[in-house]
Scaffold this motif. Structure first.
Motif, PDB file in Angstrom:
ATOM      1  N   ALA A 237       0.820  -1.213   0.000  1.00  0.00           N
ATOM      2  CA  ALA A 237       0.000   0.000   0.000  1.00  0.00           C
ATOM      3  C   ALA A 237       0.846   1.252   0.000  1.00  0.00           C
ATOM      4  O   ALA A 237       0.382   2.339  -0.352  1.00  0.00           O
ATOM      5  CB  ALA A 237      -0.937  -0.004   1.214  1.00  0.00           C
ATOM      6  N   ASN A 238       2.143   1.125   0.391  1.00  0.00           N
ATOM      7  CA  ASN A 238       3.021   2.282   0.432  1.00  0.00           C
ATOM      8  C   ASN A 238       3.639   2.603  -0.923  1.00  0.00           C
ATOM      9  O   ASN A 238       4.355   3.591  -1.055  1.00  0.00           O
ATOM     10  CB  ASN A 238       4.157   2.050   1.446  1.00  0.00           C
ATOM     11  CG  ASN A 238       3.624   2.027   2.865  1.00  0.00           C
ATOM     12  OD1 ASN A 238       2.626   2.647   3.170  1.00  0.00           O
ATOM     13  ND2 ASN A 238       4.312   1.284   3.739  1.00  0.00           N
ATOM     14  N   VAL A 239       3.443   1.751  -1.919  1.00  0.00           N
ATOM     15  CA  VAL A 239       3.973   2.030  -3.248  1.00  0.00           C
ATOM     16  C   VAL A 239       3.085   3.072  -3.916  1.00  0.00           C
ATOM     17  O   VAL A 239       1.932   2.813  -4.222  1.00  0.00           O
ATOM     18  CB  VAL A 239       4.037   0.756  -4.106  1.00  0.00           C
ATOM     19  CG1 VAL A 239       4.530   1.084  -5.503  1.00  0.00           C
ATOM     20  CG2 VAL A 239       4.960  -0.271  -3.454  1.00  0.00           C
ATOM     21  N   THR A 240       3.624   4.243  -4.135  1.00  0.00           N
ATOM     22  CA  THR A 240       2.840   5.337  -4.715  1.00  0.00           C
ATOM     23  C   THR A 240       2.661   5.125  -6.205  1.00  0.00           C
ATOM     24  O   THR A 240       3.569   4.695  -6.898  1.00  0.00           O
ATOM     25  CB  THR A 240       3.547   6.682  -4.461  1.00  0.00           C
ATOM     26  OG1 THR A 240       3.789   6.807  -3.062  1.00  0.00           O
ATOM     27  CG2 THR A 240       2.703   7.838  -4.950  1.00  0.00           C
ATOM     28  N   CYS A 241       1.459   5.450  -6.694  1.00  0.00           N
ATOM     29  CA  CYS A 241       1.173   5.345  -8.122  1.00  0.00           C
ATOM     30  C   CYS A 241       1.328   6.728  -8.729  1.00  0.00           C
ATOM     31  O   CYS A 241       0.443   7.572  -8.619  1.00  0.00           O
ATOM     32  CB  CYS A 241      -0.246   4.809  -8.322  1.00  0.00           C
ATOM     33  SG  CYS A 241      -0.597   4.311 -10.017  1.00  0.00           S
ATOM     34  N   TYR A 242       2.468   6.982  -9.346  1.00  0.00           N
ATOM     35  CA  TYR A 242       2.759   8.323  -9.886  1.00  0.00           C
ATOM     36  C   TYR A 242       2.081   8.498 -11.240  1.00  0.00           C
ATOM     37  O   TYR A 242       2.125   7.620 -12.096  1.00  0.00           O
ATOM     38  CB  TYR A 242       4.269   8.507 -10.027  1.00  0.00           C
ATOM     39  CG  TYR A 242       5.003   8.414  -8.712  1.00  0.00           C
ATOM     40  CD1 TYR A 242       5.006   9.481  -7.822  1.00  0.00           C
ATOM     41  CD2 TYR A 242       5.675   7.249  -8.355  1.00  0.00           C
ATOM     42  CE1 TYR A 242       5.681   9.399  -6.608  1.00  0.00           C
ATOM     43  CE2 TYR A 242       6.346   7.154  -7.142  1.00  0.00           C
ATOM     44  CZ  TYR A 242       6.339   8.230  -6.274  1.00  0.00           C
ATOM     45  OH  TYR A 242       6.994   8.138  -5.077  1.00  0.00           O
ATOM     46  N   SER A 243       1.463   9.668 -11.439  1.00  0.00           N
ATOM     47  CA  SER A 243       0.704   9.917 -12.665  1.00  0.00           C
ATOM     48  C   SER A 243       1.330  10.992 -13.554  1.00  0.00           C
ATOM     49  O   SER A 243       0.950  11.124 -14.716  1.00  0.00           O
ATOM     50  CB  SER A 243      -0.732  10.338 -12.314  1.00  0.00           C
ATOM     51  OG  SER A 243      -0.726  11.477 -11.475  1.00  0.00           O
ATOM     52  N   ASN A 244       2.283  11.761 -13.025  1.00  0.00           N
ATOM     53  CA  ASN A 244       2.941  12.817 -13.807  1.00  0.00           C
ATOM     54  C   ASN A 244       4.049  12.181 -14.648  1.00  0.00           C
ATOM     55  O   ASN A 244       5.124  11.832 -14.138  1.00  0.00           O
ATOM     56  CB  ASN A 244       3.513  13.885 -12.878  1.00  0.00           C
ATOM     57  CG  ASN A 244       4.113  15.038 -13.671  1.00  0.00           C
ATOM     58  OD1 ASN A 244       4.131  15.045 -14.899  1.00  0.00           O
ATOM     59  ND2 ASN A 244       4.626  16.034 -12.949  1.00  0.00           N
TER      60      ASN A 244
ATOM     61  N   ASP B  67      10.031  10.416 -10.618  1.00  0.00           N
ATOM     62  CA  ASP B  67       9.400   9.298  -9.908  1.00  0.00           C
ATOM     63  C   ASP B  67       8.607   8.404 -10.847  1.00  0.00           C
ATOM     64  O   ASP B  67       8.587   7.177 -10.687  1.00  0.00           O
ATOM     65  CB  ASP B  67       8.473   9.834  -8.806  1.00  0.00           C
ATOM     66  CG  ASP B  67       9.247  10.429  -7.642  1.00  0.00           C
ATOM     67  OD1 ASP B  67      10.413  10.022  -7.449  1.00  0.00           O
ATOM     68  OD2 ASP B  67       8.704  11.296  -6.950  1.00  0.00           O
ATOM     69  N   TYR B  68       7.923   9.008 -11.825  1.00  0.00           N
ATOM     70  CA  TYR B  68       7.169   8.213 -12.792  1.00  0.00           C
ATOM     71  C   TYR B  68       8.116   7.312 -13.586  1.00  0.00           C
ATOM     72  O   TYR B  68       7.820   6.134 -13.818  1.00  0.00           O
ATOM     73  CB  TYR B  68       6.398   9.135 -13.742  1.00  0.00           C
ATOM     74  CG  TYR B  68       5.573   8.392 -14.770  1.00  0.00           C
ATOM     75  CD1 TYR B  68       4.274   7.990 -14.492  1.00  0.00           C
ATOM     76  CD2 TYR B  68       6.101   8.092 -16.023  1.00  0.00           C
ATOM     77  CE1 TYR B  68       3.512   7.303 -15.427  1.00  0.00           C
ATOM     78  CE2 TYR B  68       5.355   7.405 -16.974  1.00  0.00           C
ATOM     79  CZ  TYR B  68       4.065   7.019 -16.669  1.00  0.00           C
ATOM     80  OH  TYR B  68       3.317   6.324 -17.604  1.00  0.00           O
ATOM     81  N   THR B  69       9.265   7.867 -14.000  1.00  0.00           N
ATOM     82  CA  THR B  69      10.250   7.082 -14.742  1.00  0.00           C
ATOM     83  C   THR B  69      10.781   5.927 -13.907  1.00  0.00           C
ATOM     84  O   THR B  69      10.926   4.801 -14.389  1.00  0.00           O
ATOM     85  CB  THR B  69      11.412   7.986 -15.191  1.00  0.00           C
ATOM     86  OG1 THR B  69      10.909   9.063 -15.980  1.00  0.00           O
ATOM     87  CG2 THR B  69      12.419   7.194 -16.017  1.00  0.00           C
ATOM     88  N   LEU B  70      11.058   6.208 -12.631  1.00  0.00           N
ATOM     89  CA  LEU B  70      11.541   5.157 -11.740  1.00  0.00           C
ATOM     90  C   LEU B  70      10.479   4.080 -11.528  1.00  0.00           C
ATOM     91  O   LEU B  70      10.785   2.891 -11.419  1.00  0.00           O
ATOM     92  CB  LEU B  70      11.962   5.760 -10.400  1.00  0.00           C
ATOM     93  CG  LEU B  70      13.191   6.681 -10.435  1.00  0.00           C
ATOM     94  CD1 LEU B  70      13.429   7.307  -9.069  1.00  0.00           C
ATOM     95  CD2 LEU B  70      14.431   5.902 -10.889  1.00  0.00           C
TER      96      LEU B  70
END
Length: 494
Positions: free
Chosen positions: A66-73, A78-81
């Motif tokens: 649940a701590n894995v953030t879903c990046y949208s930008n 962070d999105y690339t990672l």
């Protein structure tokens, strides 16, 4: 004076053995409950570990998905990672799968080829031991945060036990041992798929809660303990049907003979026409099952990330809902349809609907489209059980283990070839269309649909004969004539 009745009753071994069928289903249910704990735990723990390696210490302070953030930008670092973490997870899943499939190919060949001589118990127990060890290894990795390479030990040992296909091989052969070769066998095989998948679906929701609230250790431990319970059930409650085993002294059985039995129905036995029918049935099965070798792991990644960003709890709900709809409708659908159409037509309808469902899955971008895909797939249940049942009726009663071994080997070959291929396709297409891989799955089911049309047409005449005869073969020779009283006695078996 006449001492024997002219009309003999059907042999006892050809009748339905409800007790054995129930125990076989209990074993299948226990196995799927255990794997329902193991599979999502592995997938999500692996994604978390890959995220930690890619992001460093910025993903959270505990191993909780649940701590894995879903990046949208899409322009952010962070999105690339996050994309890199997905690709790394898919690659690692592929390597684990390859290690398992290579070992499983040889394990299934040996285990299945001997099952027609030594019985089904060994084919139940050895895969369960392998799965128990694999879950135990994962539990140790989670608890002590060991290197993921240790998991290869579990995958190889699980593969040598022929992994999930070993349990299914035993379950289907055991069902064939305890049913007459007509419509009851189709239902018995379908019931196995239904009960085990309902158990898996019900467990999936609980596993989501379990992972969300308690992490990964306890779900993995529970999986190992359930496998131990399965082994005990087989040892004490599974009864062999001696009439369905080959009447050869065990000391004379060797690996060459076992392998020859597995491939004989395709290469040596019977007429050329019958062998071609077996090959055609095998191809129908191969393409029908092709997507199962990569869909589960990929679908988990698909739901964890954009555009859905589902938590383990929501994934569990969806898995439960989609499986329950399919399985609850599956067997009743087959039984109702059998009153008006044959098994072949049921299989064709099912193959068509699963193709449509995969197309919707590929274009899904919203939650309601995902649940629409689940509803569209509700009638996709019957294709594979129907193919198994038709091929089971074609094979002699003392070769059921060899037949289902050949189908298990088909799954393993598909896994060796297709698991890395599907992972590569997903990795290569996720940047422009995440659901593209499901369109590939739809194409494989479309091929299965076309092949099944040909298979159904060619086997229709033989299968109509089988419905009225107390035998499981489709030999190209004259069928024994029976009196009307005997046929009436046979009809009451149903």
């Amino acid at each position: 004076m006449e001492t024997k009745p002219l009309l003999q009753k059907p042999k006892k071994e050809s009748l339905l053995n409800i007790r054995n069928l129930v125990m076989g289903n209990i074993v299948a249910v226990l196995y799927n409950i255990a794997t329902a704990f193991h599979a999502p735990t592995l997938d999500q723990y692996l994604y978390k570990r890959m995220s930690l390696e890619v992001f460093g210490n910025n993903t959270g302070d505990s191993f909780n998905p649940a701590n894995v953030t879903c990046y949208s930008n899409k322009t952010s670092e962070d999105y690339t990672l996050q994309e890199m973490a997905q690709k790394a997870t898919a690659n690692q899943q592929m390597y684990f799968s390859l290690a398992n499939k290579v070992a499983a190919f040889f394990g299934a060949l040996v285990l299945g080829s001997y099952s027609d001589y030594f019985g089904r118990k060994v084919v139940f127990i050895l895969p369960a031991i392998g799965d128990m060890v694999r879950s135990g290894v994962l539990t140790a990795i989670i608890h002590w945060e060991l290197d993921l390479k240790w998991y290869y030990i579990g995958e190889v040992l699980c593969g040598l036990g022929s992994t999930s296909n070993g349990i299914l091989l035993a379950s289907y052969a055991y069902a064939a041992d305890n049913t007459p070769p007509r419509k009851s066998r189709t239902i018995a095989i379908a019931v196995i798929d239904t009960t085990r998948n309902i158990a898996s679906a019900g467990t999936s929701a609980g596993t989501g809660f379990f992972i969300q609230d308690m992490g990964y250790f306890y779900p993995s431990l529970v999986s190992a303990l359930i496998m131990l319970l399965l082994i005990l059930v087989v040892v004490f409650f599974i009864r062999e049907n001696k009439h369905s085993l080959k009447q050869t002294h065990r000391s004379k059985v060797n690996l060459v003979q076992g392998v020859r039995d597995v491939v004989g129905m395709y290469l040596f036995d019977d007429t050329c026409r019958v062998r071609c029918l077996f090959w055609l049935g095998l191809m129908c099965y191969f393409f029908s099952q092709m997507s199962s070798n990569g869909q589960l792991n990929i679908n988990t990644l698909f739901m964890l990330n954009l555009p859905f960003c589902w938590t383990p709890e929501r994934i569990g709900y969806f898995t439960m809902a989609s499986s329950m709809v399919t399985q609850v409708l599956g067997v009743p659908m087959i039984k109702v349809f059998q009153y008006c159409i044959g098994d072949e037509v049921i299989g064709l309808f099912s193959a068509f609907t699963v193709t449509a469902a995969d197309l919707l899955h590929g274009f899904a971008t919203t939650d309601w489209m995902m649940y629409g895909y689940a509803m569209a797939g509700a009638f996709s249940f019957a294709a594979v059980p129907v193919i198994r049942a038709i091929m089971s009726r074609m094979a002699p009663k003392d070769s059921q283990g060899s037949l289902f071994t050949s189908l298990a080997l088909s799954d393993h070959v598909a896994g060796l070839i297709l698991s890395p291929s599907f992972a590569f396709i997903y990795e290569a297409t996720m940047n422009f269309m995440r659901g593209f891989i499901f369109l590939v799955f739809a194409s494989t089911h479309l091929v299965a649909f076309v092949l099944l049309i040909v298979f159904a047409c060619l086997t229709y005449k033989h299968n109509r004969r089988i419905e009225h005869k107390d035998t499981v073969t489709i030999q190209d020779k004259e069928w024994p004539q029976q009196s009307s009283q005997s046929n009436l006695a046979e009809s009451t078996e149903m």
